[in-house]
Design a protein around this motif. Structure first.
Motif, PDB file in Angstrom:
ATOM      1  N   PRO A 121      33.533  52.591 -11.449  1.00  0.00           N
ATOM      2  CA  PRO A 121      32.244  52.064 -10.976  1.00  0.00           C
ATOM      3  C   PRO A 121      31.222  52.217 -12.109  1.00  0.00           C
ATOM      4  CG  PRO A 121      33.240  53.484  -9.326  1.00  0.00           C
ATOM      5  CD  PRO A 121      34.066  53.649 -10.582  1.00  0.00           C
ATOM      6  N   THR A 122      30.528  51.142 -12.423  1.00  0.00           N
ATOM      7  CA  THR A 122      29.721  51.104 -13.636  1.00  0.00           C
ATOM      8  C   THR A 122      28.284  50.687 -13.342  1.00  0.00           C
ATOM      9  OG1 THR A 122      31.712  50.468 -14.885  1.00  0.00           O
ATOM     10  CG2 THR A 122      29.592  50.144 -15.980  1.00  0.00           C
ATOM     11  N   SER A 123      27.343  51.371 -13.995  1.00  0.00           N
ATOM     12  CA  SER A 123      25.921  50.999 -13.909  1.00  0.00           C
ATOM     13  C   SER A 123      25.622  49.936 -14.965  1.00  0.00           C
ATOM     14  CB  SER A 123      25.033  52.219 -14.134  1.00  0.00           C
ATOM     15  OG  SER A 123      25.264  53.206 -13.149  1.00  0.00           O
ATOM     16  N   PHE A 124      24.691  49.043 -14.628  1.00  0.00           N
ATOM     17  CA  PHE A 124      24.351  47.960 -15.552  1.00  0.00           C
ATOM     18  C   PHE A 124      22.841  47.781 -15.663  1.00  0.00           C
ATOM     19  CE2 PHE A 124      28.705  46.921 -14.597  1.00  0.00           C
ATOM     20  CZ  PHE A 124      29.173  46.260 -15.722  1.00  0.00           C
ATOM     21  N   LYS A 125      22.413  47.370 -16.849  1.00  0.00           N
ATOM     22  CA  LYS A 125      21.056  46.871 -17.054  1.00  0.00           C
ATOM     23  C   LYS A 125      21.162  45.378 -17.294  1.00  0.00           C
ATOM     24  CE  LYS A 125      18.730  51.000 -18.776  1.00  0.00           C
ATOM     25  NZ  LYS A 125      17.952  51.604 -19.894  1.00  0.00           N
ATOM     26  N   GLY A 136      29.979  62.344 -17.875  1.00  0.00           N
ATOM     27  CA  GLY A 136      31.112  62.860 -17.133  1.00  0.00           C
ATOM     28  C   GLY A 136      32.063  61.800 -16.607  1.00  0.00           C
ATOM     29  N   ARG A 137      31.820  60.538 -16.984  1.00  0.00           N
ATOM     30  CA  ARG A 137      32.685  59.467 -16.492  1.00  0.00           C
ATOM     31  C   ARG A 137      33.046  58.543 -17.661  1.00  0.00           C
ATOM     32  NH1 ARG A 137      30.484  56.748 -11.319  1.00  0.00           N
ATOM     33  NH2 ARG A 137      29.012  55.767 -12.753  1.00  0.00           N
ATOM     34  N   PRO A 138      34.326  58.253 -17.856  1.00  0.00           N
ATOM     35  CA  PRO A 138      34.713  57.389 -18.972  1.00  0.00           C
ATOM     36  C   PRO A 138      34.232  55.951 -18.765  1.00  0.00           C
ATOM     37  CG  PRO A 138      36.602  57.813 -17.552  1.00  0.00           C
ATOM     38  CD  PRO A 138      35.490  58.692 -17.058  1.00  0.00           C
ATOM     39  N   ASP A 139      34.153  55.225 -19.860  1.00  0.00           N
ATOM     40  CA  ASP A 139      33.790  53.811 -19.775  1.00  0.00           C
ATOM     41  C   ASP A 139      34.906  53.022 -19.109  1.00  0.00           C
ATOM     42  OD1 ASP A 139      31.390  54.221 -21.133  1.00  0.00           O
ATOM     43  OD2 ASP A 139      32.315  53.885 -23.100  1.00  0.00           O
ATOM     44  N   SER A 140      34.553  51.859 -18.584  1.00  0.00           N
ATOM     45  CA  SER A 140      35.563  50.940 -18.064  1.00  0.00           C
ATOM     46  C   SER A 140      36.263  50.273 -19.242  1.00  0.00           C
ATOM     47  CB  SER A 140      34.913  49.881 -17.170  1.00  0.00           C
ATOM     48  OG  SER A 140      34.468  50.453 -15.964  1.00  0.00           O
ATOM     49  N   LYS A 180      34.137  31.391  -5.492  1.00  0.00           N
ATOM     50  CA  LYS A 180      33.900  30.326  -4.528  1.00  0.00           C
ATOM     51  C   LYS A 180      33.091  30.870  -3.356  1.00  0.00           C
ATOM     52  CE  LYS A 180      38.090  30.873  -1.684  1.00  0.00           C
ATOM     53  NZ  LYS A 180      39.292  30.176  -1.146  1.00  0.00           N
ATOM     54  N   SER A 181      32.520  29.968  -2.581  1.00  0.00           N
ATOM     55  CA  SER A 181      31.730  30.362  -1.421  1.00  0.00           C
ATOM     56  C   SER A 181      32.637  30.908  -0.331  1.00  0.00           C
ATOM     57  CB  SER A 181      30.942  29.159  -0.896  1.00  0.00           C
ATOM     58  OG  SER A 181      30.153  29.524   0.209  1.00  0.00           O
ATOM     59  N   GLY A 182      32.203  32.007   0.284  1.00  0.00           N
ATOM     60  CA  GLY A 182      33.010  32.629   1.341  1.00  0.00           C
ATOM     61  C   GLY A 182      32.362  33.898   1.823  1.00  0.00           C
ATOM     62  N   ALA A 183      33.162  34.938   1.939  1.00  0.00           N
ATOM     63  CA  ALA A 183      32.653  36.217   2.429  1.00  0.00           C
ATOM     64  C   ALA A 183      31.749  36.874   1.394  1.00  0.00           C
ATOM     65  CB  ALA A 183      33.821  37.137   2.760  1.00  0.00           C
ATOM     66  N   GLU A 184      30.816  37.690   1.876  1.00  0.00           N
ATOM     67  CA  GLU A 184      29.924  38.424   0.991  1.00  0.00           C
ATOM     68  C   GLU A 184      30.736  39.321   0.066  1.00  0.00           C
ATOM     69  OE1 GLU A 184      26.226  41.658   1.172  1.00  0.00           O
ATOM     70  OE2 GLU A 184      27.187  40.943   3.009  1.00  0.00           O
ATOM     71  N   ASN A 185      30.297  39.404  -1.183  1.00  0.00           N
ATOM     72  CA  ASN A 185      30.978  40.236  -2.159  1.00  0.00           C
ATOM     73  C   ASN A 185      30.266  41.585  -2.250  1.00  0.00           C
ATOM     74  OD1 ASN A 185      31.699  41.383  -4.864  1.00  0.00           O
ATOM     75  ND2 ASN A 185      32.920  39.520  -4.965  1.00  0.00           N
ATOM     76  N   LYS A 186      30.948  42.631  -1.823  1.00  0.00           N
ATOM     77  CA  LYS A 186      30.364  43.970  -1.832  1.00  0.00           C
ATOM     78  C   LYS A 186      30.461  44.617  -3.211  1.00  0.00           C
ATOM     79  CE  LYS A 186      29.679  44.120   2.713  1.00  0.00           C
ATOM     80  NZ  LYS A 186      28.317  44.191   3.314  1.00  0.00           N
ATOM     81  N   ALA A 187      31.522  44.270  -3.962  1.00  0.00           N
ATOM     82  CA  ALA A 187      31.767  44.917  -5.248  1.00  0.00           C
ATOM     83  C   ALA A 187      30.642  44.669  -6.247  1.00  0.00           C
ATOM     84  CB  ALA A 187      33.102  44.442  -5.826  1.00  0.00           C
ATOM     85  N   ILE A 188      29.968  43.523  -6.120  1.00  0.00           N
ATOM     86  CA  ILE A 188      28.948  43.134  -7.093  1.00  0.00           C
ATOM     87  C   ILE A 188      27.647  43.905  -6.937  1.00  0.00           C
ATOM     88  CG2 ILE A 188      27.792  41.260  -5.833  1.00  0.00           C
ATOM     89  CD1 ILE A 188      29.090  41.054  -9.439  1.00  0.00           C
ATOM     90  N   GLY A 189      27.511  44.653  -5.835  1.00  0.00           N
ATOM     91  CA  GLY A 189      26.292  45.437  -5.617  1.00  0.00           C
ATOM     92  C   GLY A 189      25.071  44.555  -5.441  1.00  0.00           C
ATOM     93  N   ASP A 190      23.962  44.949  -6.088  1.00  0.00           N
ATOM     94  CA  ASP A 190      22.717  44.196  -5.936  1.00  0.00           C
ATOM     95  C   ASP A 190      22.476  43.226  -7.090  1.00  0.00           C
ATOM     96  OD1 ASP A 190      22.283  46.242  -7.777  1.00  0.00           O
ATOM     97  OD2 ASP A 190      20.210  46.581  -7.193  1.00  0.00           O
ATOM     98  N   THR A 235      22.357  49.744  -7.752  1.00  0.00           N
ATOM     99  CA  THR A 235      23.697  50.170  -7.353  1.00  0.00           C
ATOM    100  C   THR A 235      24.679  49.946  -8.488  1.00  0.00           C
ATOM    101  OG1 THR A 235      24.248  47.995  -6.456  1.00  0.00           O
ATOM    102  CG2 THR A 235      23.221  49.570  -4.943  1.00  0.00           C
ATOM    103  N   THR A 236      25.759  50.712  -8.495  1.00  0.00           N
ATOM    104  CA  THR A 236      26.812  50.480  -9.481  1.00  0.00           C
ATOM    105  C   THR A 236      27.644  49.270  -9.047  1.00  0.00           C
ATOM    106  OG1 THR A 236      28.333  51.965  -8.337  1.00  0.00           O
ATOM    107  CG2 THR A 236      26.973  52.918 -10.100  1.00  0.00           C
ATOM    108  N   ILE A 237      28.323  48.682 -10.008  1.00  0.00           N
ATOM    109  CA  ILE A 237      29.240  47.583  -9.711  1.00  0.00           C
ATOM    110  C   ILE A 237      30.652  48.140  -9.693  1.00  0.00           C
ATOM    111  CG2 ILE A 237      30.265  45.454 -10.623  1.00  0.00           C
ATOM    112  CD1 ILE A 237      27.540  44.632 -11.618  1.00  0.00           C
ATOM    113  N   SER A 238      31.375  47.829  -8.637  1.00  0.00           N
ATOM    114  CA  SER A 238      32.771  48.227  -8.546  1.00  0.00           C
ATOM    115  C   SER A 238      33.579  47.239  -9.379  1.00  0.00           C
ATOM    116  CB  SER A 238      33.249  48.213  -7.084  1.00  0.00           C
ATOM    117  OG  SER A 238      34.625  48.495  -7.011  1.00  0.00           O
TER     118      SER A 238
END
Length: 334
Positions: A158-162, A179-183, A235-245, A263-266
């Motif tokens: 899970p990664t934080s983004f600017k 304390g967390r390795p990079d993706s 594609k259009s469909g269910a909400e994507n939770k992994a993308i965060g905000d 939020t972090t991105i999964s």
């Protein structure tokens, strides 16, 4: 004359709120100088209305709060002017600073073929002359199977983004966490670190001529500065939770202002569960479209809700580069 020109702009039906609309004399001066150069050197005459379009183009680009939507590029008369100027690119107009500014600022996505990228400045020449450009159309029946070349190993966290938006181009940059390795991914025995996520609406790559609503491009680099991009179609469909905000931050973004996602991105959650994918050698898809990029394109799209896609389109609509010739390249599948 200034009031007359402003009135014409206000009544052209593309400016809905002309409040605080002030076009500086310097914008008109630049436009006038370009007009005189065209007339003197190339015997091309711009109408007073076309001169106004250029002045407003410079005004819009230089606004401190410019949100990058570029209403001008949606107006038929301005598109016609761009086409007129574009046809003059071969006449050494690229050496004219005002002309270069108009092209660089306005024509990148207004010109549906992006054929002028290679004419804007020498650093972009490969956009015109390159033989391994991206994106491409993938014909699944013509791909060649190779399990070794197409193998990817994920070590995502899970990664934080600017995020920062420049007009219609968006870049979300991965942030290191204590304390967390990079993706990272491993391709061909080499590790690549996830650096950025770029977004295009609609998607740039096409598989079997199918056009998707959006494309996420996860950009990775190695210690020796090689680039691997993972392309995930949407594609259009269910909400994507992994993308965060991410989508809401894009929708509320201010041009050239960096923002931190709450939020972090999964990141692993962005990768389709169906592992079918393709790989080929290509380029970046924005200027300078540098070649030497290894692409992995997933066949199965992930979904985003209509709301999420609308949030992206509100700032990034039509920021896709058209597909490029495959030339002699081979596309491999797993």
């Amino acid at each position: 004359m200034m009031i007359f020109l402003l009135n014409r702009l206000v009544h052209s039906h593309f400016i809905t709120e002309p409040t605080n609309l002030l076009i500086s004399d310097s914008n008109f001066l630049c436009a006038t100088l370009l007009s005189e150069k065209l007339h003197t050197d190339f015997h091309v005459t711009l109408s007073q209305e076309e001169l106004t379009w250029i002045a407003f183009s410079l005004f819009e680009q230089n606004q401190p709060g410019n949100d990058g939507n570029h209403l001008l590029t949606q107006h038929a008369d301005f598109k016609a002017l761009l086409a007129k100027l574009s046809n003059l690119a071969s006449l050494n107009l690229e050496k004219d600073e005002t002309f270069k500014q108009i092209l660089a600022n306005q024509i990148v996505y207004a010109n549906t073929t992006n054929t002028l990228w290679g004419d804007i400045k020498p650093a972009y020449a490969i956009s015109k002359t390159g033989k391994a450009q991206s994106p491409v159309k993938i014909d699944t029946l013509k791909t060649k199977k190779d399990a070794k070349i197409t193998n990817i190993t994920y070590k995502y966290q899970p990664t934080s983004f600017k995020l920062i938006r420049k007009d219609q181009m968006i870049q979300a940059t991965a942030q290191p966490a204590k304390g967390r390795p990079d993706s990272t991914i491993n391709v061909g025995g080499k590790d690549y670190t996830l650096k950025t996520i770029n977004i295009h609406t609609p998607a740039e790559h096409q598989i079997d001529n199918k056009k998707m609503d959006a494309e996420l491009q996860l950009v990775h680099t190695s210690k020796d500065n090689k680039t691997v991009i993972i392309s995930v179609l949407v594609k259009s469909g269910a909400e994507n939770k992994a993308i965060g905000d991410l989508t809401s931050v894009v929708a509320n973004s201010t041009n050239n202002k960096e923002q931190t996602l709450k939020t972090t991105i999964s990141t692993l959650g962005l990768i389709p569960t169906n592992d079918k994918h393709f790989t080929y050698q290509g380029s970046l898809t924005t200027p300078a479209t540098t070649e030497g990029v290894t692409w992995f394109v997933y066949e199965t799209p992930i979904t985003m809700s209509t709301k999420q896609l609308d949030q992206l389109k509100s700032k990034l609509a039509d920021n896709n580069r058209p597909t490029q010739s495959l030339n002699e390249r081979v596309i491999y599948s797993n």
